[in-house]
Design an enzyme around this catalytic site. Structure first.
Site, short mmCIF file in Angstrom:
data_model
loop_
_atom_site.label_atom_id
_atom_site.label_comp_id
_atom_site.label_asym_id
_atom_site.label_seq_id
_atom_site.Cartn_x
_atom_site.Cartn_y
_atom_site.Cartn_z
N LYS A 1 17.97 12.06 46.96
CA LYS A 1 19.43 11.95 46.43
C LYS A 1 19.00 12.24 44.77
CE LYS A 1 23.31 9.76 45.46
NZ LYS A 1 23.81 11.19 45.45
N GLN B 1 13.23 11.38 39.31
CA GLN B 1 14.30 10.59 40.01
C GLN B 1 13.72 9.81 41.10
OE1 GLN B 1 17.69 12.22 39.50
NE2 GLN B 1 18.41 10.36 40.36
N LYS C 1 16.65 16.85 43.40
CA LYS C 1 17.17 17.51 42.34
C LYS C 1 17.38 18.95 42.54
CE LYS C 1 18.92 16.43 38.23
NZ LYS C 1 19.52 15.22 37.81
N GLY D 1 26.53 15.37 40.68
CA GLY D 1 26.54 15.94 39.76
C GLY D 1 25.56 15.80 38.64
N ASP D 2 25.29 16.82 37.74
CA ASP D 2 24.48 16.59 36.43
C ASP D 2 24.98 17.57 35.30
OD1 ASP D 2 21.77 15.51 35.50
OD2 ASP D 2 21.31 17.83 35.25
N SER E 1 26.34 5.74 42.88
CA SER E 1 26.52 6.54 43.66
C SER E 1 25.99 6.04 45.07
CB SER E 1 25.39 7.89 43.03
OG SER E 1 26.39 8.55 42.11
P1 NDP Z 1 28.80 13.72 28.16
O1 NDP Z 1 28.60 15.44 28.25
O2 NDP Z 1 30.02 12.97 28.78
O3 NDP Z 1 28.60 13.50 26.63
C1 NDP Z 1 27.61 13.97 25.99
C2 NDP Z 1 27.28 13.46 24.59
O4 NDP Z 1 26.45 13.81 23.87
C3 NDP Z 1 28.63 14.22 23.84
O5 NDP Z 1 29.30 13.32 22.83
C4 NDP Z 1 27.86 15.29 23.12
O6 NDP Z 1 28.60 15.89 22.08
C5 NDP Z 1 26.63 14.72 22.75
N1 NDP Z 1 25.44 15.68 22.58
C6 NDP Z 1 25.20 16.57 23.28
N2 NDP Z 1 24.10 17.15 22.79
C7 NDP Z 1 24.01 16.55 21.54
C8 NDP Z 1 22.98 17.09 20.60
N3 NDP Z 1 22.06 17.89 20.74
N4 NDP Z 1 23.24 16.22 19.52
C9 NDP Z 1 23.71 15.14 19.48
N5 NDP Z 1 24.80 14.77 20.36
C10 NDP Z 1 25.01 15.44 21.58
O7 NDP Z 1 27.50 13.31 29.04
P2 NDP Z 1 27.24 11.93 29.69
O8 NDP Z 1 27.57 10.90 28.92
O9 NDP Z 1 27.50 11.94 30.84
O10 NDP Z 1 25.49 11.96 29.59
C11 NDP Z 1 24.80 11.59 28.20
C12 NDP Z 1 23.27 11.34 28.62
O11 NDP Z 1 23.32 10.43 29.67
C13 NDP Z 1 22.76 12.79 29.20
O12 NDP Z 1 21.33 12.67 28.95
C14 NDP Z 1 22.58 12.44 30.82
O13 NDP Z 1 21.69 13.09 31.40
C15 NDP Z 1 22.23 10.80 30.76
N6 NDP Z 1 22.97 10.35 32.15
C16 NDP Z 1 24.23 10.34 32.48
C17 NDP Z 1 24.61 9.90 33.50
C18 NDP Z 1 25.98 9.50 33.76
O14 NDP Z 1 26.22 8.62 34.79
N7 NDP Z 1 27.07 10.22 33.24
C19 NDP Z 1 23.44 9.11 34.42
C20 NDP Z 1 22.23 8.93 33.96
C21 NDP Z 1 21.98 9.53 32.79
P3 NDP Z 1 29.21 17.27 22.18
O15 NDP Z 1 30.74 17.02 22.75
O16 NDP Z 1 29.07 17.65 20.57
O17 NDP Z 1 28.48 18.28 22.82
#
Ligand code: NDP
Length: 444
Positions: free
Chosen positions: A90, A111, A126, A165-166, A376
């Site tokens: 997964k 993971q 992955k 997804g990722d 999930s």
């Molecule tokens: P989103 O794409 O929904 O949001 C990402 C956020 O981070 C946006 O606000 C984005 O801004 C900002 N961001 C991206 N790159 C940068 C940067 N270089 N500097 C500052 N801000 C930045 O992603 P998620 O919220 O889903 O995921 C966020 C993190 O959480 C990731 O690391 C992901 O791998 C992790 N994660 C997510 C899970 C999930 O269920 N969604 C589960 C486990 C981990 P901008 O719009 O400007 O790009």
């Protein structure tokens, strides 16, 4: 030479070009040293570490597709099926130009331990492709997903491997991948998670990572005799994880002072206004600077990160390496005593060293953001019984899972390091269950 170092040297010789994977494997192996030392004979006899560091299988394949102008392209697709000792593989699929085998092996190894920590029966995997969905039309993304699944379907299944997804793979991509799987196999089964609600998705999946982050933070505070209510919180990011972390933290009585995107951050001394944030991000897919135009007492700091804002708690929810050693020092100097990671790998090594030296409460991503993959796994359960649980039921199970993760991580830190070293605690607690299952199942 120690068993851990022997295995690491072997990995270096076998995979000299996999820099990201080698770095992650070294960090994980080093943190497992206490449990490996305590069981060295048993583990050596069973070649446990040699098996743990090698994926059970890696599939790589070409993905040919045609763009809207009729030009043909070929990308590389992968699935790393790392460890199925405690359940079907997964883990997410990532579509990004930087995707390669080394990065997917690194993410896959992480993971395994994260999935084990949830206490649910899911192994580690992955996958993805070096495809960049940015600027591609829906039709192009659909054709790419269909071509990708036309090869991947041979290796996955609801009891075999359940991708999600990722980065670059959201609801749209999961839906296209699911449609093609169903078309080829004629099976309506829970082979992917993160699906839409109309075709087997779970309620509370969008909220799961952010809510889970707050549940584990609360539990960590409770164990230290404190509570979230009344604490000031700095959040980075304004995407899925950040939005729901802010919502739940506010529900619990915390004052959330910031959110950000890759252009800058918002400081709102009155607390982030969730309605406004949702309107900008969910309704209009806008930029976070627009917040300051509508919330008069708030400030927009272009090109900066929020780590200089004075707070009790920091919740990095944006991206990898967003807190470096200098940022960590600023947080600590301003009195921050809790860091819990919503994003994956948001703190670099120097920052982690600073937290550990200052002995603050630091919960690493593997444990702190496991709520997403946990729900999930609950989506898989609902698909298997062909039922949909209510939001309240999923949320209540999520809460129990996060509380248990905290307890297991804390107990492992006490047993194998010192109470409060949740870096070692999280790796060891995740590894213990996988190791026991691998030993019981023999040399496979
Ligand atoms: P989103 O794409 O929904 O949001 C990402 C956020 O981070 C946006 O606000 C984005 O801004 C900002 N961001 C991206 N790159 C940068 C940067 N270089 N500097 C500052 N801000 C930045 O992603 P998620 O919220 O889903 O995921 C966020 C993190 O959480 C990731 O690391 C992901 O791998 C992790 N994660 C997510 C899970 C999930 O269920 N969604 C589960 C486990 C981990 P901008 O719009 O400007 O790009």
């Amino acid at each position: 030479m120690s068993y851990v170092n022997e295995v690491y040297e072997m990995l270096q010789k076998k995979h000299p070009y996999e820099a990201e994977f080698l770095e992650a494997a070294k960090r994980i192996l080093d943190s497992l040293t206490p449990i490996v030392d305590a069981n060295e004979d048993l583990y050596r006899r069973n070649a446990l570490l040699e098996r743990f560091v090698e994926p059970e299988r890696i599939v790589s394949f070409r993905v040919p597709w045609t763009d809207d102008q009729g030009k043909n392209h070929v990308n590389l697709g992968y699935r790393v099926q790392f460890n199925s000792a405690i359940g079907p593989y997964k883990g997410g699929l990532r579509f990004h130009p930087t995707v390669n085998q080394s990065i997917l092996k690194f993410l896959g190894m992480e993971q395994i331990l994260k999935n084990s920590l949830t206490g649910l029966p899911i192994g580690g995997g992955k996958g993805g492709a070096d495809f960049d969905p940015h600027g591609r039309s829906d039709a192009e993304v659909m054709r790419f997903c269909q071509s990708f699944m036309t090869e991947l379907y041979k290796y996955i299944g609801k009891d075999v491997d359940v991708p999600a997804g990722d980065i670059g793979v959201g609801g749209r991509e999961v839906a296209y991948l699911y449609g093609q799987y169903k078309r080829i196999t004629n099976l309506y089964e829970g082979v992917l998670t993160g699906k839409g609600l109309s075709f087997g998705g779970s309620l509370a999946r969008p909220e799961a990572t952010g809510y889970g982050l707050i549940y584990i933070t609360e539990e960590m505070l409770r164990a230290a005799g404190e509570e979230l209510k009344g604490k000031s919180v700095v959040v980075s990011g304004s995407g899925n994880v950040a939005q729901y972390a802010i919502q739940k933290a506010q529900e619990r009585g915390a004052l959330v002072l910031s959110c950000s995107d890759s252009d800058g951050f918002i400081y709102d001394p009155d607390g982030i206004k969730l309605d406004l944030l949702f309107e900008i991000k969910q309704k209009r897919r806008g930029r976070i600077r627009e917040y300051a135009e509508k919330a008069p007492r708030s400030e927009y700091h272009a090109g900066e990160k929020p780590w200089s804002v004075k707070c009790d708690i920091a919740l990095p929810c944006a991206t990898q390496n967003e807190i470096n050693g200098e940022d960590a020092k600023k947080l600590l100097k301003n009195g921050c005593t809790v860091v819990a990671e919503g994003a994956n790998m948001p703190s670099d090594e120097e920052a982690i060293d600073a937290y550990l030296a200052a002995k603050i409460l630091y919960m690493p991503a593997k444990a702190a953001n496991a709520g997403g993959v946990a729900v999930s796994a609950l989506e898989m359960s609902q698909n298997s019984e062909r039922l949909s649980w209510s939001f309240e039921e999923v949320d209540s199970r999520l809460k129990d899972i996060m509380v248990n993760i905290y307890r297991n991580v804390s107990a492992a830190s006490e047993k194998y390091a010192h109470k409060g070293n949740f870096v070692i605690g999280a790796n060891v607690a995740g590894f213990e269950k996988v190791a026991a299952a691998m030993l019981a199942q023999g040399l496979v």
